[in-house]
Scaffold this motif. Structure first.
Motif, PDB file in Angstrom:
ATOM      1  N   LYS A 126       1.047  -1.138   0.058  1.00 50.97           N
ATOM      2  CA  LYS A 126       0.061   0.000  -0.023  1.00 50.97           C
ATOM      3  C   LYS A 126       0.922   1.495  -0.014  1.00 50.97           C
ATOM      4  CE  LYS A 126      -2.118  -1.589   3.722  1.00 50.97           C
ATOM      5  NZ  LYS A 126      -3.051  -1.579   4.810  1.00 50.97           N
ATOM      6  N   SER A 127       1.736   1.453   0.824  1.00 47.58           N
ATOM      7  CA  SER A 127       2.754   2.480   1.009  1.00 47.58           C
ATOM      8  C   SER A 127       3.488   2.567  -0.471  1.00 47.58           C
ATOM      9  CB  SER A 127       3.563   2.402   2.142  1.00 47.58           C
ATOM     10  OG  SER A 127       4.294   1.240   2.152  1.00 47.58           O
ATOM     11  N   ASN A 128       3.997   1.650  -0.796  1.00 50.82           N
ATOM     12  CA  ASN A 128       4.775   1.387  -2.044  1.00 50.82           C
ATOM     13  C   ASN A 128       3.729   2.166  -3.342  1.00 50.82           C
ATOM     14  OD1 ASN A 128       6.759   1.047  -4.114  1.00 50.82           O
ATOM     15  ND2 ASN A 128       5.852  -1.133  -4.676  1.00 50.82           N
ATOM     16  N   LYS A 129       2.497   1.657  -3.415  1.00 57.59           N
ATOM     17  CA  LYS A 129       1.683   2.276  -4.485  1.00 57.59           C
ATOM     18  C   LYS A 129       1.472   3.955  -4.011  1.00 57.59           C
ATOM     19  CE  LYS A 129      -0.566  -2.109  -6.080  1.00 57.59           C
ATOM     20  NZ  LYS A 129      -1.894  -2.708  -6.178  1.00 57.59           N
ATOM     21  N   LEU A 130       1.252   3.974  -2.807  1.00 54.25           N
ATOM     22  CA  LEU A 130       1.091   5.503  -2.359  1.00 54.25           C
ATOM     23  C   LEU A 130       2.255   6.298  -2.718  1.00 54.25           C
ATOM     24  CD1 LEU A 130      -0.530   7.482  -0.682  1.00 54.25           C
ATOM     25  CD2 LEU A 130       0.597   6.737   1.389  1.00 54.25           C
ATOM     26  N   ILE A 131       3.414   5.874  -2.541  1.00 52.89           N
ATOM     27  CA  ILE A 131       4.557   6.651  -2.750  1.00 52.89           C
ATOM     28  C   ILE A 131       4.586   7.037  -4.348  1.00 52.89           C
ATOM     29  CG2 ILE A 131       7.088   6.893  -2.828  1.00 52.89           C
ATOM     30  CD1 ILE A 131       6.938   5.091  -0.049  1.00 52.89           C
ATOM     31  N   HIS A 132       4.581   6.102  -4.997  1.00 53.30           N
ATOM     32  CA  HIS A 132       4.588   6.198  -6.485  1.00 53.30           C
ATOM     33  C   HIS A 132       3.329   6.981  -7.218  1.00 53.30           C
ATOM     34  CE1 HIS A 132       7.405   2.670  -6.458  1.00 53.30           C
ATOM     35  NE2 HIS A 132       7.832   3.277  -7.609  1.00 53.30           N
ATOM     36  N   THR A 133       2.129   6.944  -6.612  1.00 51.98           N
ATOM     37  CA  THR A 133       1.269   8.089  -6.819  1.00 51.98           C
ATOM     38  C   THR A 133       1.600   9.239  -6.587  1.00 51.98           C
ATOM     39  OG1 THR A 133      -0.450   6.119  -6.531  1.00 51.98           O
ATOM     40  CG2 THR A 133      -1.140   8.342  -6.708  1.00 51.98           C
ATOM     41  N   ILE A 134       2.131   9.421  -5.250  1.00 47.00           N
ATOM     42  CA  ILE A 134       2.080  11.117  -5.181  1.00 47.00           C
ATOM     43  C   ILE A 134       3.592  11.501  -5.783  1.00 47.00           C
ATOM     44  CG2 ILE A 134       3.271  12.142  -3.137  1.00 47.00           C
ATOM     45  CD1 ILE A 134       2.042  10.303  -1.042  1.00 47.00           C
ATOM     46  N   LEU A 135       4.264  10.729  -6.018  1.00 48.77           N
ATOM     47  CA  LEU A 135       5.585  11.127  -6.897  1.00 48.77           C
ATOM     48  C   LEU A 135       5.091  11.377  -8.169  1.00 48.77           C
ATOM     49  CD1 LEU A 135       8.469   9.046  -5.480  1.00 48.77           C
ATOM     50  CD2 LEU A 135       7.952  11.490  -4.986  1.00 48.77           C
ATOM     51  N   THR A 140       7.941  16.962  -7.183  1.00 48.71           N
ATOM     52  CA  THR A 140       9.048  17.704  -6.297  1.00 48.71           C
ATOM     53  C   THR A 140       8.696  17.352  -4.866  1.00 48.71           C
ATOM     54  OG1 THR A 140       7.479  19.743  -6.622  1.00 48.71           O
ATOM     55  CG2 THR A 140       9.224  19.442  -7.902  1.00 48.71           C
ATOM     56  N   THR A 141       7.573  16.553  -4.505  1.00 55.19           N
ATOM     57  CA  THR A 141       7.330  16.513  -3.202  1.00 55.19           C
ATOM     58  C   THR A 141       8.335  15.572  -2.603  1.00 55.19           C
ATOM     59  OG1 THR A 141       5.177  17.005  -3.647  1.00 55.19           O
ATOM     60  CG2 THR A 141       5.590  15.653  -1.569  1.00 55.19           C
ATOM     61  N   PRO A 142       9.287  16.076  -1.783  1.00 57.18           N
ATOM     62  CA  PRO A 142      10.022  15.008  -1.113  1.00 57.18           C
ATOM     63  C   PRO A 142       9.448  14.289  -0.052  1.00 57.18           C
ATOM     64  CG  PRO A 142      10.518  17.210  -0.240  1.00 57.18           C
ATOM     65  CD  PRO A 142       9.232  17.403  -0.978  1.00 57.18           C
ATOM     66  N   ILE A 156      13.611   4.220  -5.426  1.00 59.12           N
ATOM     67  CA  ILE A 156      12.661   5.259  -5.975  1.00 59.12           C
ATOM     68  C   ILE A 156      13.148   6.771  -5.809  1.00 59.12           C
ATOM     69  CG2 ILE A 156      10.627   6.305  -5.600  1.00 59.12           C
ATOM     70  CD1 ILE A 156       9.562   3.624  -4.021  1.00 59.12           C
ATOM     71  N   ASN A 157      13.220   7.271  -6.790  1.00 55.42           N
ATOM     72  CA  ASN A 157      13.901   8.733  -6.961  1.00 55.42           C
ATOM     73  C   ASN A 157      13.017   9.539  -5.868  1.00 55.42           C
ATOM     74  OD1 ASN A 157      15.607   7.982  -8.821  1.00 55.42           O
ATOM     75  ND2 ASN A 157      14.273   8.529 -10.472  1.00 55.42           N
ATOM     76  N   ASN A 158      13.799  10.594  -5.249  1.00 54.90           N
ATOM     77  CA  ASN A 158      13.379  11.434  -4.401  1.00 54.90           C
ATOM     78  C   ASN A 158      12.700  11.084  -3.112  1.00 54.90           C
ATOM     79  OD1 ASN A 158      12.859  14.323  -3.870  1.00 54.90           O
ATOM     80  ND2 ASN A 158      10.605  14.386  -4.877  1.00 54.90           N
ATOM     81  N   LEU A 159      13.285   9.810  -2.635  1.00 49.23           N
ATOM     82  CA  LEU A 159      12.732   9.190  -1.578  1.00 49.23           C
ATOM     83  C   LEU A 159      13.924   9.014  -0.572  1.00 49.23           C
ATOM     84  CD1 LEU A 159      10.635   7.480   0.239  1.00 49.23           C
ATOM     85  CD2 LEU A 159      11.451   5.490  -1.069  1.00 49.23           C
ATOM     86  N   HIS A 160      13.677   9.371   0.620  1.00 53.43           N
ATOM     87  CA  HIS A 160      14.907   9.239   1.540  1.00 53.43           C
ATOM     88  C   HIS A 160      14.429   8.248   2.414  1.00 53.43           C
ATOM     89  CE1 HIS A 160      18.484  11.048   3.730  1.00 53.43           C
ATOM     90  NE2 HIS A 160      17.734  10.351   4.600  1.00 53.43           N
ATOM     91  N   PHE A 161      15.395   7.387   2.799  1.00 58.12           N
ATOM     92  CA  PHE A 161      14.839   6.172   3.811  1.00 58.12           C
ATOM     93  C   PHE A 161      15.618   6.363   5.147  1.00 58.12           C
ATOM     94  CE2 PHE A 161      16.264   1.783   4.973  1.00 58.12           C
ATOM     95  CZ  PHE A 161      15.137   1.369   5.638  1.00 58.12           C
ATOM     96  N   ILE A 162      14.836   6.421   6.201  1.00 55.33           N
ATOM     97  CA  ILE A 162      15.124   6.211   7.293  1.00 55.33           C
ATOM     98  C   ILE A 162      14.819   4.825   8.102  1.00 55.33           C
ATOM     99  CG2 ILE A 162      15.137   7.166   9.779  1.00 55.33           C
ATOM    100  CD1 ILE A 162      16.661   9.056   7.865  1.00 55.33           C
ATOM    101  N   ARG A 163      15.887   4.043   8.458  1.00 57.80           N
ATOM    102  CA  ARG A 163      15.584   2.810   9.272  1.00 57.80           C
ATOM    103  C   ARG A 163      15.256   2.868  10.522  1.00 57.80           C
ATOM    104  NH1 ARG A 163      19.190  -2.901   9.109  1.00 57.80           N
ATOM    105  NH2 ARG A 163      17.405  -4.067   9.806  1.00 57.80           N
TER     106      ARG A 163
END
Length: 257
Positions: A126-135, A140-142, A156-163
């Motif tokens: 769900k979050s994967n599809k959500l991120i792709h939809t928003i981008l 330009t939305t980080p 994924i471009n324009n995605l910053h990952f925090i573990r």
């Protein structure tokens, strides 16, 4: 003695690349100054000596300046031997630092320094599809993704990952939550419904604790936790159980028509 120790400790606290750059500049300045003393006719100014030292140590070798005396040539030979070691170590350090930073970024250990970004908590389909939809709609939305199950950042471009665990304040600080504009919390699919909702509420409380004005959207699976999510400060609640019921009722009404 104490003052010198403080200076030395301060020097060691500087990043290795800056320390090496300062050392290289000092070596170039030193050799350039000495050559101007040894051969004032060939190197009429200190700047010309520094230029020769820079060209020599970088192995460019324009040939516009060259030592004529034995002492100057010996100094040039020494500079070449020193320069090869310095520059090799410097560029090796740059490569190592770049690789280390990329590795830390991939592992989700690098702090996000931007602002007005969207935080997405939890990695699933769900979050994967959500991120792709928003981008796709707002390129330009980080977006900052917080998740503790992923080993490496999604490609994924324009995605910053925090573990990490989104209830941990240090993790939220690495995501720069205080400067974020919105957040989306998805239900943890690895837990049962009740535990997933309780975790969602805890994450919401942690987010609001770091940024009271953040617009928070949460996914709640059970009806019992909807009130708790509202009390915790949720601005929009997506009740999955109600969505399923509404979809079934809508389908039945269409069949009756």
């Amino acid at each position: 003695m104490i003052k010198s120790n403080r200076i030395y400790i301060t020097w060691l606290k500087w990043p290795i690349l800056i320390r090496m750059a300062v050392f290289v500049l000092l070596v170039i300045t030193l050799f350039g100054t000495v050559i101007s003393w040894i051969e004032p006719k060939e190197f009429t100014t200190v700047f010309e000596g520094i230029w020769w030292a820079l060209v020599t140590v970088s192995s460019v070798g324009y040939g516009d300046f060259a030592p004529r005396t034995t002492a100057g040539q010996v100094l040039g030979m020494l500079l070449i031997f020193v320069g090869v070691g310095i520059f090799s170590a410097y560029f090796a350090s740059i490569s190592s630092a770049t690789f280390h930073k990329q590795h830390r970024y991939s592992e989700g250990k690098v702090r996000y320094e931007g602002s007005d970004h969207m935080i997405v908590v939890g990695w699933n389909e769900k979050s994967n599809k959500l991120i792709h939809t928003i981008l796709a709609e707002k390129r330009t939305t980080p977006i900052v993704l917080i998740d503790d199950t992923l080993k490496e950042a999604p490609l994924i471009n324009n995605l910053h990952f925090i573990r990490g665990n989104a209830t941990d304040k240090s993790v939220l600080e690495r995501a720069n939550t205080a400067r974020a504009s919105s957040a989306i919390i998805t239900a943890d699919q690895h837990k049962n419904e009740s535990d997933a909702d309780m975790l969602t509420v805890l994450i919401l409380l942690a987010l609001k604790g770091c940024n009271r004005g953040i617009y928070a959207m949460v996914e709640i699976v059970t009806d019992t936790q909807v009130i708790n999510a509202e009390l915790a400060g949720a601005d929009y609640i997506l009740n999955t159980s109600n969505m399923i019921c509404d979809a079934i009722m809508e389908h039945r009404q269409e069949e009756k028509r």
